[in-house]
Design an enzyme around this catalytic site. Structure first.
Site, short mmCIF file in Angstrom:
data_model
loop_
_atom_site.label_atom_id
_atom_site.label_comp_id
_atom_site.label_asym_id
_atom_site.label_seq_id
_atom_site.Cartn_x
_atom_site.Cartn_y
_atom_site.Cartn_z
N THR A 220 -2.58 -4.12 -1.24
CA THR A 220 -3.17 -5.44 -1.02
C THR A 220 -3.95 -5.32 0.29
O THR A 220 -3.76 -4.36 1.03
CB THR A 220 -2.05 -6.50 -0.93
OG1 THR A 220 -1.33 -6.51 -2.16
CG2 THR A 220 -2.57 -7.89 -0.64
N GLY B 267 1.41 -5.78 1.97
CA GLY B 267 2.74 -5.20 2.13
C GLY B 267 3.79 -5.71 1.18
O GLY B 267 4.99 -5.60 1.46
#
Length: 615
Positions: free
Chosen positions: A429, A512
């Protein structure tokens, strides 16, 4: 079509000079974002501004990630992202007179070119924005949605086991929820940034100016960094299985590119130009949409033209919390991140000595660990898309509820009532922040989920479809089960923080997976309680714990968890796992703080390839 590559490393000055000459031949003023430095990596541009003929490289002469040179200071505008090309694209728009919302679109589209393994046109995400004109914080939800035909059991065999995706019946590449057509959700990125530009963009720059840095980066090429190389190697089998992706992201020999090589993607440049000219409709209807549907179907998926045409951006009220009189705005569901970010900080606020016990001491880590475990217990119990389920947001974000939960914490590691948490979202991401001269702010986190998403490339268009369906639960009894039109649960938490007097203090976010909101909580707490500079707070070693009761920690880097602290935590009943130092596992925080005198400080995470720029 294969790309050209610098044969080994940009560190060789002759190669770098040749690349610089080739790229500077481009007539666009924005093409400087793709121009390589003629210096060795250790001599490349650092500081707030790179000169017009240089690319800042995120690695040193040993091809290892730099631990410094990530921050920037300015008075007028700032951008912090996980990639220098994207930060440069946004800064150029700010310098040309555009606002933070114009710049955010330029950053986002350029990230999809230079960091395609983590986000792009085939994905989605969330933005928390502050409009100075309206003096208002809003959330733009452009999260991917399940195709209408989706259901909770579509990946399961007759025994209720997850089916594996295979191209030839023998070579399993992963679960059907994480690779192939049935892992693909309807993408929201283009709709999200088109909404942003339509409702908040300025007239100071043109659409072409906004898209040009991404187009130039795709046409002229970008330098492969360490994170890119890691993802190429990690996801090699999936890339090799899809001809569209292997033609772009593997070299002439069919192998991953090396750090310092240069990749181009002219198909993606053409796609970006189509969107620049035709807007949202160019993506969600017509030939491009049909190409997406066909590519997904070829890999066993069920997304339709109607799914794409019916996609809608959601504008939501942010979750609001307070910590030591600072106001925090973050994401509501379908992201769990903002709610539990607020819950964690609310729990910690019950300690009256958080600012004195010492960062990453045993007591400090214990308190964070217990707050994390409580938040994950509540997350597993309650969180889902609020269009499909009732979520007690007022309870979860209240000071009274936090005080009740705090009262359960003892000096020993505790267990809290919860459904076992699912490990939703990979670290694949990305997040970025923008602040402009008028005080507008954007915190955005976006994704295609796992590295290179579903591994479904769209032939002729140069982008990758997400595998966000894996963020749903295959359990039909789960509040987060897959249903047509539903948004999967997320941990993304792009946030905006205000000073006690109500003036803007910070924009921050991180990738994360489920480490996102615990990571952001640590950075925010350290800045408020310990008056840390944003870059220092980002650099500081992190921990993570969920209801599995295992503290993962960084044993190296800045202010690490020492062996003595780890031993004391074990004495308190914690299990501990040493993850080493500067670990991508703990995310890649990008943020911008605003001092009381207006000075902007951009911080970027050395765990990724991030770079802040400011002027």
């Amino acid at each position: 079509m294969r790309k050209t590559s610098s044969n080994r490393s940009i560190a060789k000055s002759a190669i770098a000079l040749g690349l610089a000459a080739a790229l500077t031949a481009c007539s666009s003023t924005a093409a400087s974002s793709a121009v390589a430095s003629s210096a060795a990596p250790s001599e490349a541009a650092s500081g707030a501004e790179a000169s017009e003929d240089e690319v800042w490289l995120p690695y040193d002469e040993n091809f290892e990630k730099k631990r410094d040179e990530r921050d920037a200071t300015g008075k007028t505008g700032a951008v912090a992202s996980c990639n220098w090309y994207a930060s440069k694209a946004g800064l150029d728009i700010l310098k040309e007179g555009g606002n933070a919302f114009d710049a955010a679109a330029a950053v986002a589209y350029t990230l999809g070119v230079a960091e395609p393994y983590f986000s792009g046109l085939g994905g989605g995400g969330f933005m928390t924005i502050y409009s100075a004109d309206e003096d208002k914080v809003s959330v733009i939800d452009f999260r991917e949605t399940a195709p209408a035909a989706a259901n909770a059991q579509m990946w399961l065999d007759e025994n209720g086991e997850m089916k594996q995706f295979s191209l030839d019946g023998t070579n399993n590449l992963g679960t059907m929820s994480s690779i192939g057509g049935l892992s693909v959700a309807v993408p929201g990125e283009v709709a999200g940034f088109e909404y942003l530009l339509e409702h908040y963009g300025s007239d100071a720059v043109t659409r072409q100016q906004i898209f040009q840095p991404a187009i130039d980066t795709a046409n002229n090429g970008f330098v492969v960094g360490v994170t890119f190389k890691e993802e190429l190697e990690s996801e090699y089998s999936g890339l090799a299985a899809n001809e569209t992706l292997s033609n772009i992201y593997l070299n002439e020999a069919g192998l991953p590119y090396e750090v310092g090589d240069v990749i181009t993607n002219p198909d993606l440049a053409k796609t970006l130009q189509l969107i620049a000219d035709g807007g949202k409709d160019a993506f969600y209807t017509g030939d491009m949409a049909q190409a997406m549907v066909d590519a997904v179907a070829d890999w066993g998926g069920n997304m339709t033209m109607e799914d794409l045409a019916n996609y809608e951006v959601k504008v939501r009220e942010p979750v609001v919390g307070h910590y030591k009189d600072y106001t925090i705005y973050s994401l509501p569901p379908a992201s769990s991140g903002g709610t539990h970010l607020v819950e964690i900080l609310n729990i910690l606020e019950n300690y009256d000595d958080m600012d004195t016990i010492g960062v990453n001491s045993a007591e400090y880590v214990h308190r964070f660990s217990e707050a994390f475990k409580i938040a994950f217990a509540d997350r597993a119990q309650y969180m889902a898309d609020t269009d499909f389920a009732e979520v007690p947001l007022a309870q979860l974000t209240s000071k009274e509820y936090a005080a009740e939960r705090y009262s359960e914490i003892t000096e020993k590691s505790g267990s809290y009532v919860a459904v076992e948490p699912e490990e939703l979202e990979h670290y694949a991401t990305t997040s970025f922040s923008v602040v402009d001269q008028w005080g507008n702010m954007v915190a955005c986190t976006k994704t295609i989920n796992y590295g290179f998403g579903s591994k479904v490339g769209v032939p002729g268009y140069g982008f990758i479809m997400n595998d966000e369906m894996d963020d749903f639960s295959a359990d039909p009894e789960s509040v987060n089960c897959a249903e047509g039109g539903k948004r999967p649960l997320s941990s993304m938490s792009p946030s905006i923080v205000l000073y006690p007097d109500g003036s803007p203090y910070m924009t921050i976010g991180s990738p994360g997976a489920t480490r996102i909101f615990p990571t952001i909580a640590q950075v925010i707490e350290r800045m408020i309680d310990y008056d840390m500079d944003i870059q220092d707070a980002i650099d500081c070693a992190r921990i993570y714990d969920n209801a599995s009761e295992n503290i993962c920690y960084e044993s190296g880097g800045v202010n690490p968890i020492t062996a003595e602290v780890a031993a004391e935590l074990q004495e308190r009943g914690h299990e501990v796992t040493d993850k080493g130092e500067w670990q991508l596992f703990f995310g890649g925080v990008q943020g911008i703080s605003i001092a009381q005198d207006g000075t902007l400080r951009g911080g970027a995470d050395p765990r990724r390839d991030g770079k802040a720029l400011a002027y």
